[in-house]
Scaffold this active site. Structure first.
Site, PDB file in Angstrom:
ATOM      1  N   TYR A  54       0.843  -1.201   0.000  1.00 34.73           N
ATOM      2  CA  TYR A  54       0.000   0.000   0.000  1.00 34.73           C
ATOM      3  C   TYR A  54       0.880   1.253   0.000  1.00 34.73           C
ATOM      4  O   TYR A  54       1.628   1.514   0.953  1.00 34.73           O
ATOM      5  CB  TYR A  54      -0.929   0.035   1.210  1.00 34.73           C
ATOM      6  N   SER A 205     -13.753  -4.888   0.849  1.00 32.60           N
ATOM      7  CA  SER A 205     -14.685  -4.315  -0.120  1.00 32.60           C
ATOM      8  C   SER A 205     -16.155  -4.535   0.242  1.00 32.60           C
ATOM      9  O   SER A 205     -16.963  -4.885  -0.619  1.00 32.60           O
ATOM     10  CB  SER A 205     -14.416  -4.860  -1.534  1.00 32.60           C
ATOM     11  N   PRO A 206     -16.562  -4.306   1.502  1.00 31.94           N
ATOM     12  CA  PRO A 206     -17.979  -4.442   1.849  1.00 31.94           C
ATOM     13  C   PRO A 206     -18.854  -3.397   1.148  1.00 31.94           C
ATOM     14  O   PRO A 206     -20.067  -3.577   1.057  1.00 31.94           O
ATOM     15  CB  PRO A 206     -17.992  -4.240   3.370  1.00 31.94           C
ATOM     16  N   LEU A 207     -18.225  -2.324   0.649  1.00 24.60           N
ATOM     17  CA  LEU A 207     -18.963  -1.316  -0.119  1.00 24.60           C
ATOM     18  C   LEU A 207     -18.815  -1.533  -1.621  1.00 24.60           C
ATOM     19  O   LEU A 207     -19.155  -0.657  -2.425  1.00 24.60           O
ATOM     20  CB  LEU A 207     -18.502   0.095   0.257  1.00 24.60           C
ATOM     21  N   ALA A 208     -18.301  -2.715  -2.000  1.00 21.71           N
ATOM     22  CA  ALA A 208     -18.191  -3.084  -3.418  1.00 21.71           C
ATOM     23  C   ALA A 208     -17.440  -2.021  -4.213  1.00 21.71           C
ATOM     24  O   ALA A 208     -17.913  -1.533  -5.246  1.00 21.71           O
ATOM     25  CB  ALA A 208     -19.568  -3.348  -4.020  1.00 21.71           C
ATOM     26  N   GLY A 210     -17.061   0.986  -3.787  1.00 21.59           N
ATOM     27  CA  GLY A 210     -17.751   2.266  -3.890  1.00 21.59           C
ATOM     28  C   GLY A 210     -19.137   2.205  -4.487  1.00 21.59           C
ATOM     29  O   GLY A 210     -19.917   3.155  -4.350  1.00 21.59           O
ATOM     30  N   LEU A 211     -19.492   1.091  -5.146  1.00 15.34           N
ATOM     31  CA  LEU A 211     -20.819   0.990  -5.744  1.00 15.34           C
ATOM     32  C   LEU A 211     -21.918   1.105  -4.693  1.00 15.34           C
ATOM     33  O   LEU A 211     -22.991   1.646  -4.967  1.00 15.34           O
ATOM     34  CB  LEU A 211     -20.970  -0.332  -6.495  1.00 15.34           C
ATOM     35  N   LEU A 212     -21.651   0.601  -3.493  1.00 12.69           N
ATOM     36  CA  LEU A 212     -22.676   0.611  -2.456  1.00 12.69           C
ATOM     37  C   LEU A 212     -22.651   1.881  -1.597  1.00 12.69           C
ATOM     38  O   LEU A 212     -23.237   1.920  -0.525  1.00 12.69           O
ATOM     39  CB  LEU A 212     -22.547  -0.642  -1.583  1.00 12.69           C
ATOM     40  N   GLY A 214     -23.649   4.561  -3.335  1.00 19.72           N
ATOM     41  CA  GLY A 214     -24.663   5.284  -4.098  1.00 19.72           C
ATOM     42  C   GLY A 214     -24.093   6.358  -4.995  1.00 19.72           C
ATOM     43  O   GLY A 214     -24.823   7.011  -5.741  1.00 19.72           O
TER      44      GLY A 214
END
Length: 341
Positions: A54, A205-208, A210-212, A214
């Site tokens: 990273y 990636s629980p927010l996919a 950034g897709l989740l 919105g």
């Protein structure tokens, strides 16, 4: 925040884990990144996940400075086996590299041990015994407290457990798979296998990607930087369709979509902690504000109606794919054998 057992390690961690992939890369304001670490700790997040790759090592340096004076309050996790230069031996899961990679991470973090050291990616070219033997020596030397994996298929999780038992080596205690409302494939085998072997699970990636949140919707211009990393993922029609159905569901529940997504990920009984990867202090503050969200069974049933359990709606560009999928020669008989048949 309440804490949960990290598998059978005896270590207790917060259900949110601060992921630091953006530090030194997505966010180059290092003072701001350090402040985000301290904010997370003050908010009750005691679990930090970083990696040598990273920001080319900058993330580990940021974390090390931020936790100075608070080391005993932090469950510190890092990862290795990604490329740290052009030399082909400065990557992978060989004993030669793992020992060096851990020493390098400890220097960047300015600590004498990490609580969890994870093999960042599966390495099909290295025998499990080679890797586990090196990691066992590091545990016995007191430089690593527990060891884990990331993105390992269920079959490889089982093989590694058996190898450790047969050879009297330390076994992996955690797994770090991708998991979100849009990417539920690990519910089929990986998460049940982790429960069977008592592994703690910290999902990424629980927010996919950034897709989740919105922010990425059909017809919305995509961030060029994000598209460079996950182009198929962010433009997958099935995922975009699901997002459009999830937004009103979250609104009906009185939750921002991101809070709904995080509460979903931490509701699975196999999941110990979900990794949040904020780039800015504002993003961190927003995610922390949703830490108390709880989804009832009716709401979870409605999510199941949009994305069925065990279903991956589409590919995650940065997820591990085994060579049997990516290398044509491993799934095709030689032409002369096919002709002879």
């Amino acid at each position: 925040m309440r804490t949960r057992e990290l598998g059978r390690t005896g270590i207790r961690v917060s259900p949110y884990c601060l992921g630091t992939m953006m530090f030194g890369a997505g966010n180059t304001d290092l003072d701001e990144c350090e402040g985000m670490v301290r904010h997370a700790l003050d908010a009750g997040i005691n679990f930090i996940d970083t990696a040598d790759v990273y920001g080319g090592g900058e993330s580990e340096r940021v974390v090390g400075r931020a936790i100075r004076g608070r080391r005993d309050d932090v469950v510190l996790a890092t990862k290795g086996n990604g490329p740290m230069g052009d030399d082909p031996n400065r990557r992978g899961s060989s004993r030669r590299w793992i020992i060096t990679a851990v020493e390098d991470s400890l220097r960047r973090l300015a600590v004498d041990h990490v609580d969890l050291y994870q093999v960042h990616h599966p390495d099909p070219s290295t025998d499990d015994e080679e890797t586990l033997s090196a990691l066992t020596d590091l545990v016995r030397a007191g430089k690593v407290r527990a060891i884990g994996t990331s993105s390992l298929p269920a079959s490889r999780i089982v093989e590694a457990q058996w190898t450790a038992e047969r050879r009297g080596l330390h076994r992996y205690r955690t797994e770090q798979p991708p998991y979100s409302i849009l990417d539920r494939g690990v519910e089929r085998e990986v998460l049940p296998t982790c429960r069977r072997y008592g592994l703690g699970v910290l999902v990424w990636s629980p927010l996919a990607s950034g897709l989740l949140t919105g922010r990425y919707r059909r017809g919305t211009p995509m961030n060029p930087g994000r598209m460079r990393w996950v182009p198929r993922h962010l433009t997958d029609e099935r995922k975009l369709d699901a997002v459009e159905r999830l937004i009103p569901l979250a609104r009906e529940a009185g939750l921002p979509l991101a809070h709904l997504a995080m509460a979903f990920a931490t509701a699975h009984p196999a999941v110990t902690s979900a990794i949040i990867g904020p780039r800015t202090p504002e993003q961190l503050a927003d995610l922390i504000a949703g830490a108390g969200a709880v989804l009832d069974d009716d709401l979870l049933d409605k999510i199941d109606g949009i994305v069925p359990p065990g279903a991956d709606l589409g590919p995650i560009d940065v997820a591990f794919s085994p060579p049997e999928v990516t290398v044509p020669a491993l799934r095709r008989r030689p032409l002369d054998e096919r002709a002879a048949a």
